[in-house]
Scaffold this motif. Structure first.
Motif, PDB file in Angstrom:
ATOM      1  N   UNK A  12      42.474  45.308  32.864  1.00  0.00           N
ATOM      2  CA  UNK A  12      42.619  43.487  33.989  1.00  0.00           C
ATOM      3  C   UNK A  12      41.160  43.594  33.611  1.00  0.00           C
ATOM      4  N   UNK A  13      40.590  41.724  33.457  1.00  0.00           N
ATOM      5  CA  UNK A  13      39.576  41.448  33.594  1.00  0.00           C
ATOM      6  C   UNK A  13      38.588  41.090  34.947  1.00  0.00           C
ATOM      7  N   UNK A  14      37.366  41.587  35.440  1.00  0.00           N
ATOM      8  CA  UNK A  14      37.281  41.954  37.005  1.00  0.00           C
ATOM      9  C   UNK A  14      37.643  40.584  37.374  1.00  0.00           C
ATOM     10  N   UNK A  15      37.930  40.545  38.722  1.00  0.00           N
ATOM     11  CA  UNK A  15      38.649  39.042  39.618  1.00  0.00           C
ATOM     12  C   UNK A  15      39.808  39.251  39.857  1.00  0.00           C
ATOM     13  N   UNK A  82      49.344  46.420  45.560  1.00  0.00           N
ATOM     14  CA  UNK A  82      48.909  45.458  45.478  1.00  0.00           C
ATOM     15  C   UNK A  82      47.527  45.388  45.113  1.00  0.00           C
ATOM     16  N   UNK A  83      47.072  44.897  44.023  1.00  0.00           N
ATOM     17  CA  UNK A  83      45.138  45.074  44.112  1.00  0.00           C
ATOM     18  C   UNK A  83      44.721  43.878  43.337  1.00  0.00           C
ATOM     19  N   UNK A  84      44.273  42.729  44.633  1.00  0.00           N
ATOM     20  CA  UNK A  84      43.752  41.900  44.633  1.00  0.00           C
ATOM     21  C   UNK A  84      42.045  41.845  44.321  1.00  0.00           C
ATOM     22  N   UNK A  85      41.186  40.649  43.529  1.00  0.00           N
ATOM     23  CA  UNK A  85      39.677  40.866  42.937  1.00  0.00           C
ATOM     24  C   UNK A  85      39.621  41.766  42.480  1.00  0.00           C
ATOM     25  N   UNK A  86      40.064  41.986  41.314  1.00  0.00           N
ATOM     26  CA  UNK A  86      39.595  43.620  40.956  1.00  0.00           C
ATOM     27  C   UNK A  86      38.109  43.672  40.283  1.00  0.00           C
ATOM     28  N   UNK A 123      44.056  52.568  35.924  1.00  0.00           N
ATOM     29  CA  UNK A 123      43.756  50.645  35.717  1.00  0.00           C
ATOM     30  C   UNK A 123      42.309  50.804  35.171  1.00  0.00           C
ATOM     31  N   UNK A 124      42.402  49.682  33.996  1.00  0.00           N
ATOM     32  CA  UNK A 124      40.685  49.544  33.624  1.00  0.00           C
ATOM     33  C   UNK A 124      40.052  48.224  34.263  1.00  0.00           C
ATOM     34  N   UNK A 125      39.497  47.859  34.517  1.00  0.00           N
ATOM     35  CA  UNK A 125      38.667  46.827  34.678  1.00  0.00           C
ATOM     36  C   UNK A 125      38.170  46.269  33.934  1.00  0.00           C
ATOM     37  N   UNK A 126      37.447  45.636  32.583  1.00  0.00           N
ATOM     38  CA  UNK A 126      36.909  45.802  31.933  1.00  0.00           C
ATOM     39  C   UNK A 126      36.791  43.783  31.552  1.00  0.00           C
ATOM     40  N   UNK A 127      36.088  43.531  30.785  1.00  0.00           N
ATOM     41  CA  UNK A 127      36.164  42.131  30.460  1.00  0.00           C
ATOM     42  C   UNK A 127      35.987  42.541  29.225  1.00  0.00           C
TER      43      UNK A 127
END
Length: 127
Positions: A12-15, A82-86, A123-127
């Motif tokens: 998922x992208x940041x945010x 539930x994970x928000x604003x990642x 879980x990977x948070x990256x653009x």
């Protein structure tokens, strides 16, 4: 023995947001405390959030408080995160954990107290 299976991790992208699920089988009704831990690359496993079965009292790590929400459906033996604003720092393998103990809230963050663990979901948070 209790088996735990995590699902719904991803990129998922940041945010962005993700909702993780953990389905328990076996003697799942005995698991009074369920939790999420995570292990970032190159780091040790760390506490994320926990919830009690009876009163659904929760405990959150400071890094995720206000952004993540843990919940459980006792009839389905399922716990969610539930994970928000990642953030990129949220990137990790997320593990579901369960324990028969019914701890006070402050003790639910101790990973050594959990006897059942899932295999983890990335879980990977990256653009």
């Amino acid at each position: 023995q209790v088996q735990l299976v995590e699902s719904a991790g991803g990129l998922v992208p940041p945010g962005g947001s993700l909702r993780l699920s953990c389905e328990a089988s076996g003697r799942a009704s005995n698991m009074n405390t369920m939790a999420w831990f995570r292990q970032p690359p190159g780091k040790e496993r760390e506490f994320v959030a926990a919830i009690r079965r009876g009163d659904r009292a929760t405990n959150y790590a400071g890094a995720v408080k206000g952004r993540f929400t843990i919940s459980r459906d006792n009839t389905k033996n399922t716990v969610h995160l539930q994970m928000n604003s990642l953030k990129p720092d949220d990137t990790a393998v997320y593990y579901c954990a369960a324990a028969t103990a019914n701890w006070i809230i402050s003790a639910m963050s101790r990973k050594e107290g959990y006897e059942s663990w899932g295999q983890g979901t990335q879980v990977t948070v990256s653009s």
